[in-house]
Design a protein around this motif. Structure first.
Motif, PDB file in Angstrom:
ATOM      1  N   LYS A 150      16.583 -31.703  24.448  1.00  0.00           N
ATOM      2  CA  LYS A 150      16.323 -32.115  23.073  1.00  0.00           C
ATOM      3  C   LYS A 150      17.028 -31.168  22.109  1.00  0.00           C
ATOM      4  O   LYS A 150      17.327 -30.026  22.458  1.00  0.00           O
ATOM      5  N   ASP A 151      17.256 -31.645  20.878  1.00  0.00           N
ATOM      6  CA  ASP A 151      17.843 -30.789  19.848  1.00  0.00           C
ATOM      7  C   ASP A 151      16.892 -29.654  19.508  1.00  0.00           C
ATOM      8  O   ASP A 151      15.666 -29.786  19.612  1.00  0.00           O
ATOM      9  N   GLN A 152      17.476 -28.545  19.070  1.00  0.00           N
ATOM     10  CA  GLN A 152      16.668 -27.414  18.625  1.00  0.00           C
ATOM     11  C   GLN A 152      16.022 -27.763  17.286  1.00  0.00           C
ATOM     12  O   GLN A 152      16.711 -28.067  16.314  1.00  0.00           O
ATOM     13  N   ALA A 153      14.683 -27.717  17.238  1.00  0.00           N
ATOM     14  CA  ALA A 153      13.956 -28.108  16.025  1.00  0.00           C
ATOM     15  C   ALA A 153      13.638 -26.925  15.124  1.00  0.00           C
ATOM     16  O   ALA A 153      13.399 -27.102  13.929  1.00  0.00           O
ATOM     17  N   VAL A 154      13.613 -25.715  15.665  1.00  0.00           N
ATOM     18  CA  VAL A 154      13.317 -24.522  14.874  1.00  0.00           C
ATOM     19  C   VAL A 154      14.625 -23.986  14.299  1.00  0.00           C
ATOM     20  O   VAL A 154      15.596 -23.778  15.028  1.00  0.00           O
ATOM     21  N   THR A 155      14.652 -23.774  12.987  1.00  0.00           N
ATOM     22  CA  THR A 155      15.873 -23.332  12.324  1.00  0.00           C
ATOM     23  C   THR A 155      15.598 -22.133  11.433  1.00  0.00           C
ATOM     24  O   THR A 155      14.445 -21.802  11.137  1.00  0.00           O
ATOM     25  N   LEU A 156      16.682 -21.494  11.002  1.00  0.00           N
ATOM     26  CA  LEU A 156      16.591 -20.400  10.043  1.00  0.00           C
ATOM     27  C   LEU A 156      16.756 -20.959   8.634  1.00  0.00           C
ATOM     28  O   LEU A 156      17.572 -21.860   8.418  1.00  0.00           O
ATOM     29  N   PRO A 157      16.031 -20.447   7.656  1.00  0.00           N
ATOM     30  CA  PRO A 157      16.084 -21.023   6.304  1.00  0.00           C
ATOM     31  C   PRO A 157      17.427 -20.865   5.614  1.00  0.00           C
ATOM     32  O   PRO A 157      17.769 -21.644   4.746  1.00  0.00           O
ATOM     33  N   THR A 158      18.221 -19.869   6.016  1.00  0.00           N
ATOM     34  CA  THR A 158      19.486 -19.624   5.324  1.00  0.00           C
ATOM     35  C   THR A 158      20.600 -20.538   5.785  1.00  0.00           C
ATOM     36  O   THR A 158      21.510 -20.840   5.037  1.00  0.00           O
ATOM     37  N   SER A 159      20.537 -20.973   7.053  1.00  0.00           N
ATOM     38  CA  SER A 159      21.638 -21.762   7.589  1.00  0.00           C
ATOM     39  C   SER A 159      21.282 -23.209   7.854  1.00  0.00           C
ATOM     40  O   SER A 159      22.155 -24.055   7.946  1.00  0.00           O
ATOM     41  N   GLY A 160      19.977 -23.493   8.015  1.00  0.00           N
ATOM     42  CA  GLY A 160      19.576 -24.851   8.319  1.00  0.00           C
ATOM     43  C   GLY A 160      19.745 -25.210   9.774  1.00  0.00           C
ATOM     44  O   GLY A 160      19.292 -26.245  10.221  1.00  0.00           O
ATOM     45  N   GLN A 161      20.417 -24.356  10.532  1.00  0.00           N
ATOM     46  CA  GLN A 161      20.584 -24.566  11.961  1.00  0.00           C
ATOM     47  C   GLN A 161      21.010 -23.248  12.577  1.00  0.00           C
ATOM     48  O   GLN A 161      21.395 -22.325  11.891  1.00  0.00           O
ATOM     49  N   ASP A 203      14.833 -17.339  26.945  1.00  0.00           N
ATOM     50  CA  ASP A 203      14.051 -18.499  26.517  1.00  0.00           C
ATOM     51  C   ASP A 203      13.966 -18.615  25.002  1.00  0.00           C
ATOM     52  O   ASP A 203      13.546 -19.654  24.483  1.00  0.00           O
ATOM     53  N   ASN A 204      14.354 -17.559  24.271  1.00  0.00           N
ATOM     54  CA  ASN A 204      14.329 -17.604  22.811  1.00  0.00           C
ATOM     55  C   ASN A 204      15.750 -17.452  22.287  1.00  0.00           C
ATOM     56  O   ASN A 204      16.437 -16.480  22.612  1.00  0.00           O
ATOM     57  N   GLU A 205      16.206 -18.403  21.488  1.00  0.00           N
ATOM     58  CA  GLU A 205      17.573 -18.375  20.983  1.00  0.00           C
ATOM     59  C   GLU A 205      17.720 -17.533  19.725  1.00  0.00           C
ATOM     60  O   GLU A 205      18.780 -17.526  19.106  1.00  0.00           O
ATOM     61  N   PHE A 206      16.654 -16.827  19.339  1.00  0.00           N
ATOM     62  CA  PHE A 206      16.691 -15.964  18.166  1.00  0.00           C
ATOM     63  C   PHE A 206      16.366 -14.532  18.564  1.00  0.00           C
ATOM     64  O   PHE A 206      15.540 -14.293  19.448  1.00  0.00           O
ATOM     65  N   SER A 207      17.006 -13.586  17.885  1.00  0.00           N
ATOM     66  CA  SER A 207      16.632 -12.188  18.030  1.00  0.00           C
ATOM     67  C   SER A 207      15.539 -11.873  17.015  1.00  0.00           C
ATOM     68  O   SER A 207      15.429 -12.535  15.988  1.00  0.00           O
ATOM     69  N   GLY A 208      14.737 -10.854  17.286  1.00  0.00           N
ATOM     70  CA  GLY A 208      13.623 -10.557  16.396  1.00  0.00           C
ATOM     71  C   GLY A 208      12.404 -11.394  16.752  1.00  0.00           C
ATOM     72  O   GLY A 208      12.381 -12.120  17.755  1.00  0.00           O
ATOM     73  N   HIS A 209      11.376 -11.315  15.899  1.00  0.00           N
ATOM     74  CA  HIS A 209      10.110 -11.987  16.198  1.00  0.00           C
ATOM     75  C   HIS A 209       9.669 -12.946  15.092  1.00  0.00           C
ATOM     76  O   HIS A 209       8.530 -13.408  15.095  1.00  0.00           O
ATOM     77  N   ASP A 210      10.563 -13.254  14.154  1.00  0.00           N
ATOM     78  CA  ASP A 210      10.181 -14.137  13.052  1.00  0.00           C
ATOM     79  C   ASP A 210      10.325 -15.615  13.401  1.00  0.00           C
ATOM     80  O   ASP A 210       9.786 -16.471  12.704  1.00  0.00           O
ATOM     81  N   ARG A 211      11.077 -15.917  14.446  1.00  0.00           N
ATOM     82  CA  ARG A 211      11.252 -17.293  14.888  1.00  0.00           C
ATOM     83  C   ARG A 211      11.212 -17.349  16.417  1.00  0.00           C
ATOM     84  O   ARG A 211      11.819 -16.527  17.092  1.00  0.00           O
ATOM     85  N   TYR A 233      12.582 -11.720   8.327  1.00  0.00           N
ATOM     86  CA  TYR A 233      12.942 -10.353   7.964  1.00  0.00           C
ATOM     87  C   TYR A 233      14.168  -9.859   8.742  1.00  0.00           C
ATOM     88  O   TYR A 233      15.164  -9.454   8.155  1.00  0.00           O
ATOM     89  N   ASP A 234      14.081  -9.875  10.058  1.00  0.00           N
ATOM     90  CA  ASP A 234      15.161  -9.302  10.865  1.00  0.00           C
ATOM     91  C   ASP A 234      15.600 -10.237  11.987  1.00  0.00           C
ATOM     92  O   ASP A 234      16.110  -9.792  13.010  1.00  0.00           O
TER      93      ASP A 234
END
Length: 285
Positions: A72-83, A28-36, A13-14
């Motif tokens: 290790k490589d980042q395994a969690v990705t966003l669906p719109t970009s793939g990375q 520790d989290n490379e994403f903003s928001g709480h969806d990932r 969502y955000d």
């Protein structure tokens, strides 16, 4: 360290990939928001040093450096970009090197720089140089040069821009210096203030974002007129004009542009709101 969990079935969502800078390199989290929640397996090393004036205790200079090593490589990705957008951080190995410095030449003049260097490609990825002049309350001039390197060497998606912002009493032009009533109280009635910020792209040779306005302090009332332009696409931009009549301590009529001015103009000071001065912990890492 944060273990991997498959989150591909969860909607987004955000959430977006964090920008890579001094504020996010230690998170520790490379994403903003709480969806990932990123799968973090990395170590970050940084060093900061400060110089203080022995007589006043004010910070005279600050220097910092930071870099992250991903195991290790980042395994969690966003669906719109793939990375994640910061591919140099998401992949195994060392990230870009961050270098930063702030020098306060005097209580009025300061220089702030940030430099991002890509060690693999041996080139600058991003740099920002900002000069600021603020001699007294409601007197503020800021000029910045920003460089964003292309995604790949020789690419055309980079950008160079100049950013200028200000808040300055127009009455100074005809010798009316006003009164020093302190931050958040204005400088006396019957005074005009010019406020604004302009961002000009040197690569595209056009104004990308801009805020222009005037404020009038009538002692018991304040009037504001602000025009804003924001780029929403390569060939599109949104424009709006905001009017406000504020009766001090009572009510206001119209659209309040104070938030727009605060977000766009560095160290903007509202005419009738408590303005906390620069804290000794403002730049605490």
């Amino acid at each position: 360290y944060t273990p991997y969990r498959n989150q591909s079935n969860l909607p987004v969502y955000d959430t977006a990939a964090n920008d890579f800078n001094f504020a996010t390199v230690f998170t520790d989290n490379e994403f903003s928001g709480h969806d990932r929640i990123s799968a973090t397996n990395a170590a970050t090393i940084g060093l900061t040093t400060r110089l203080y004036d022995a007589e006043t205790g004010e910070q005279a200079a600050r220097f910092g450096v930071a870099q992250r090593y991903r195991i290790k490589d980042q395994a969690v990705t966003l669906p719109t970009s793939g990375q994640t957008s910061a591919t140099n951080v998401a992949q195994k190995g060392v990230s870009d090197l961050l270098l930063g410095a702030q020098i306060n030449w005097t209580s009025k003049w300061s220089l702030d720089t940030t430099f991002q260097y890509n060690p693999d490609e041996r080139r600058s990825q991003r740099s920002v140089v900002t000069a600021r002049y603020s001699p007294e309350p409601y007197h503020n001039l800021t000029a910045s040069y920003r460089y964003q390197g292309p995604t790949v060497p020789g690419g055309t998606d980079g950008n160079k821009s100049i950013d200028v912002g200000w808040q300055w009493p127009l009455n100074d032009l005809w010798g009316d210096k006003g009164k020093d009533l302190g931050p958040g109280r204005g400088a006396g009635g019957g005074r005009w203030y010019a406020v604004g910020r302009l961002n000009y792209s040197l690569q595209d040779r056009k104004l990308t974002d801009g805020v222009l306005g005037v404020e009038y302090d009538g002692c018991c009332w304040i009037g504001r007129v602000v025009l804003e332009q924001l780029t929403t696409g390569q060939a599109t931009a949104s424009k709006r004009i905001m009017f406000q009549l504020e009766f001090v301590g009572f009510a206001s009529i119209g659209t309040n542009p104070t938030r727009t001015l605060t977000q766009n103009i560095q160290r903007y000071q509202p005419l009738r709101q408590p303005y906390p001065g620069a804290s000794r912990f403002t730049n605490y890492d």
